[in-house]
Design a protein around this motif. Structure first.
Motif, PDB file in Angstrom:
ATOM      1  N   THR A  45      15.095 -12.460   1.112  1.00 56.87           N
ATOM      2  CA  THR A  45      15.418 -11.540   2.199  1.00 56.87           C
ATOM      3  C   THR A  45      15.987 -12.311   3.385  1.00 56.87           C
ATOM      4  OG1 THR A  45      13.113 -11.657   2.904  1.00 56.87           O
ATOM      5  CG2 THR A  45      13.757  -9.739   1.607  1.00 56.87           C
ATOM      6  N   ALA A  46      16.917 -11.669   4.082  1.00 56.57           N
ATOM      7  CA  ALA A  46      17.499 -12.261   5.284  1.00 56.57           C
ATOM      8  C   ALA A  46      16.408 -12.531   6.304  1.00 56.57           C
ATOM      9  CB  ALA A  46      18.550 -11.316   5.863  1.00 56.57           C
ATOM     10  N   GLY A  47      16.642 -13.491   7.152  1.00 57.68           N
ATOM     11  CA  GLY A  47      15.691 -13.822   8.203  1.00 57.68           C
ATOM     12  C   GLY A  47      15.580 -12.725   9.249  1.00 57.68           C
ATOM     13  N   ARG A  48      14.607 -12.872  10.109  1.00 58.83           N
ATOM     14  CA  ARG A  48      14.314 -11.853  11.124  1.00 58.83           C
ATOM     15  C   ARG A  48      15.443 -11.735  12.147  1.00 58.83           C
ATOM     16  NH1 ARG A  48       9.567 -11.938  15.622  1.00 58.83           N
ATOM     17  NH2 ARG A  48      11.221 -12.919  16.805  1.00 58.83           N
ATOM     18  N   THR A  49      15.663 -10.497  12.573  1.00 62.39           N
ATOM     19  CA  THR A  49      16.643 -10.189  13.616  1.00 62.39           C
ATOM     20  C   THR A  49      15.915  -9.469  14.747  1.00 62.39           C
ATOM     21  OG1 THR A  49      17.178  -8.003  12.733  1.00 62.39           O
ATOM     22  CG2 THR A  49      18.446  -9.874  11.860  1.00 62.39           C
TER      23      THR A  49
ATOM     24  N   ALA B 283      24.841 -14.693  -4.985  1.00 60.85           N
ATOM     25  CA  ALA B 283      25.512 -13.595  -4.290  1.00 60.85           C
ATOM     26  C   ALA B 283      24.686 -13.201  -3.084  1.00 60.85           C
ATOM     27  CB  ALA B 283      25.684 -12.394  -5.226  1.00 60.85           C
ATOM     28  N   CYS B 284      25.353 -12.536  -2.143  1.00 65.25           N
ATOM     29  CA  CYS B 284      24.632 -12.036  -0.974  1.00 65.25           C
ATOM     30  C   CYS B 284      25.277 -10.751  -0.489  1.00 65.25           C
ATOM     31  CB  CYS B 284      24.583 -13.080   0.141  1.00 65.25           C
ATOM     32  SG  CYS B 284      26.163 -13.521   0.846  1.00 65.25           S
ATOM     33  N   GLY B 285      24.526 -10.031   0.309  1.00 60.43           N
ATOM     34  CA  GLY B 285      25.037  -8.820   0.929  1.00 60.43           C
ATOM     35  C   GLY B 285      25.988  -9.174   2.067  1.00 60.43           C
ATOM     36  N   PRO B 286      26.710  -8.179   2.598  1.00 60.48           N
ATOM     37  CA  PRO B 286      27.736  -8.450   3.601  1.00 60.48           C
ATOM     38  C   PRO B 286      27.267  -8.474   5.056  1.00 60.48           C
ATOM     39  CG  PRO B 286      27.835  -6.155   2.945  1.00 60.48           C
ATOM     40  CD  PRO B 286      26.777  -6.808   2.075  1.00 60.48           C
ATOM     41  N   GLU B 287      26.009  -8.195   5.336  1.00 59.85           N
ATOM     42  CA  GLU B 287      25.537  -8.127   6.714  1.00 59.85           C
ATOM     43  C   GLU B 287      25.524  -9.511   7.364  1.00 59.85           C
ATOM     44  OE1 GLU B 287      24.313  -4.892   4.285  1.00 59.85           O
ATOM     45  OE2 GLU B 287      23.623  -6.950   4.099  1.00 59.85           O
ATOM     46  N   SER B 288      25.677  -9.532   8.689  1.00 58.84           N
ATOM     47  CA  SER B 288      25.718 -10.799   9.439  1.00 58.84           C
ATOM     48  C   SER B 288      24.469 -11.645   9.205  1.00 58.84           C
ATOM     49  CB  SER B 288      25.885 -10.520  10.933  1.00 58.84           C
ATOM     50  OG  SER B 288      27.128  -9.890  11.177  1.00 58.84           O
ATOM     51  N   ALA B 289      23.283 -11.036   9.298  1.00 51.96           N
ATOM     52  CA  ALA B 289      22.041 -11.790   9.109  1.00 51.96           C
ATOM     53  C   ALA B 289      21.918 -12.311   7.676  1.00 51.96           C
ATOM     54  CB  ALA B 289      20.829 -10.925   9.460  1.00 51.96           C
ATOM     55  N   THR B 290      22.413 -11.558   6.729  1.00 58.40           N
ATOM     56  CA  THR B 290      22.371 -11.982   5.328  1.00 58.40           C
ATOM     57  C   THR B 290      23.302 -13.171   5.107  1.00 58.40           C
ATOM     58  OG1 THR B 290      21.871  -9.711   4.682  1.00 58.40           O
ATOM     59  CG2 THR B 290      22.676 -11.165   2.958  1.00 58.40           C
ATOM     60  N   LEU B 291      24.505 -13.089   5.667  1.00 55.45           N
ATOM     61  CA  LEU B 291      25.460 -14.195   5.534  1.00 55.45           C
ATOM     62  C   LEU B 291      24.948 -15.448   6.232  1.00 55.45           C
ATOM     63  CD1 LEU B 291      28.730 -12.165   6.179  1.00 55.45           C
ATOM     64  CD2 LEU B 291      27.940 -13.087   3.982  1.00 55.45           C
ATOM     65  N   GLU B 292      24.351 -15.272   7.414  1.00 56.67           N
ATOM     66  CA  GLU B 292      23.801 -16.412   8.142  1.00 56.67           C
ATOM     67  C   GLU B 292      22.629 -17.033   7.377  1.00 56.67           C
ATOM     68  OE1 GLU B 292      22.206 -17.546  12.622  1.00 56.67           O
ATOM     69  OE2 GLU B 292      22.783 -15.481  12.201  1.00 56.67           O
TER      70      GLU B 292
ATOM     71  N   VAL C  42      19.658 -10.876   0.461  1.00 54.67           N
ATOM     72  CA  VAL C  42      19.942  -9.486   0.816  1.00 54.67           C
ATOM     73  C   VAL C  42      19.112  -9.052   2.028  1.00 54.67           C
ATOM     74  CG1 VAL C  42      20.592  -8.804  -1.539  1.00 54.67           C
ATOM     75  CG2 VAL C  42      18.198  -8.656  -0.822  1.00 54.67           C
ATOM     76  N   ALA C  43      19.521  -7.942   2.623  1.00 50.36           N
ATOM     77  CA  ALA C  43      18.740  -7.308   3.682  1.00 50.36           C
ATOM     78  C   ALA C  43      17.449  -6.763   3.069  1.00 50.36           C
ATOM     79  CB  ALA C  43      19.545  -6.172   4.312  1.00 50.36           C
ATOM     80  N   MET C  44      16.439  -6.581   3.896  1.00 54.60           N
ATOM     81  CA  MET C  44      15.129  -6.148   3.392  1.00 54.60           C
ATOM     82  C   MET C  44      15.178  -4.813   2.629  1.00 54.60           C
ATOM     83  SD  MET C  44      12.370  -7.658   6.130  1.00 54.60           S
ATOM     84  CE  MET C  44      12.870  -6.594   7.440  1.00 54.60           C
ATOM     85  N   PRO C  45      15.928  -3.801   3.083  1.00 56.61           N
ATOM     86  CA  PRO C  45      15.970  -2.568   2.287  1.00 56.61           C
ATOM     87  C   PRO C  45      16.552  -2.777   0.878  1.00 56.61           C
ATOM     88  CG  PRO C  45      16.705  -2.118   4.511  1.00 56.61           C
ATOM     89  CD  PRO C  45      16.591  -3.617   4.378  1.00 56.61           C
ATOM     90  N   VAL C  46      17.503  -3.691   0.756  1.00 58.64           N
ATOM     91  CA  VAL C  46      18.080  -3.973  -0.566  1.00 58.64           C
ATOM     92  C   VAL C  46      17.023  -4.628  -1.451  1.00 58.64           C
ATOM     93  CG1 VAL C  46      19.912  -5.168  -1.838  1.00 58.64           C
ATOM     94  CG2 VAL C  46      20.401  -4.155   0.410  1.00 58.64           C
TER      95      VAL C  46
END
Length: 163
Positions: free
Chosen positions: A5-9, A44-53, A131-135
């Motif tokens: 999961t992507a890190g905290r935002t 692979a990763c999702g396209p969101e900024s936090a996911t890419l970072e 991925v983002a947490m919902p994914v």
């Protein structure tokens, strides 16, 4: 399949729906800690900024960005806290996976989209995605009715056994 999961935002911290925020400082630190404890390569990763970072901090800059791994579209609720949403609409959304009071994607449609992606990855159980947490919730649940039964945390590694 391994799921990170992507890190905290900021919205994770303040509990807000949707948007495309970047990692906050604590999120970066958590991802760097995860990077030090895992040797998984990201496929692979999702396209969101936090996911890419997150993928970049994990040493996976240049990973395949897959739009099918984008997070749940919460329409008009984007950027809002639960307290800013009509409680009847919010309760209906949590109770009915087909509901879309926000005008975005229903939980059922979202889970179906993510499961279709997972099915297309059959035979690639050794894949790792960021991925983002919902994914991650969608990848871990068996069906849309159990989506909210899966609690996930930022910057955490999960295993999806049935992929």
């Amino acid at each position: 399949m391994q799921i990170i999961t992507a890190g905290r935002t900021g919205p994770n911290r303040s509990v807000r729906f949707g948007g495309d925020p970047v990692l906050d400082e604590r999120g970066r630190i958590s991802v760097l800690g995860l990077a030090a404890s895992t040797t998984r390569s990201v496929d692979a990763c999702g396209p969101e900024s936090a996911t890419l970072e997150t993928a970049e901090l994990l040493g996976a800059a240049g990973s395949v960005v897959d739009d099918e791994l984008r997070t749940l579209d919460v329409g008009a609720w984007t950027g809002k806290s639960p307290e800013e949403i009509d409680p009847v609409e919010l309760g209906g959304w949590f109770a009915d996976p087909d509901a879309r009071p926000h005008g975005g994607e229903s939980v059922a449609d979202f889970v179906d989209r993510v499961h279709a992606w997972r099915t297309a990855q059959a035979g690639l159980a050794d894949r790792c995605v960021v991925v983002a947490m919902p994914v991650a919730q969608a990848l871990l649940c068996r069906d849309a009715g159990r989506f909210f039964a899966h609690e996930v945390r930022p910057a955490t590694l999960y295993t999806c056994d049935d992929a």
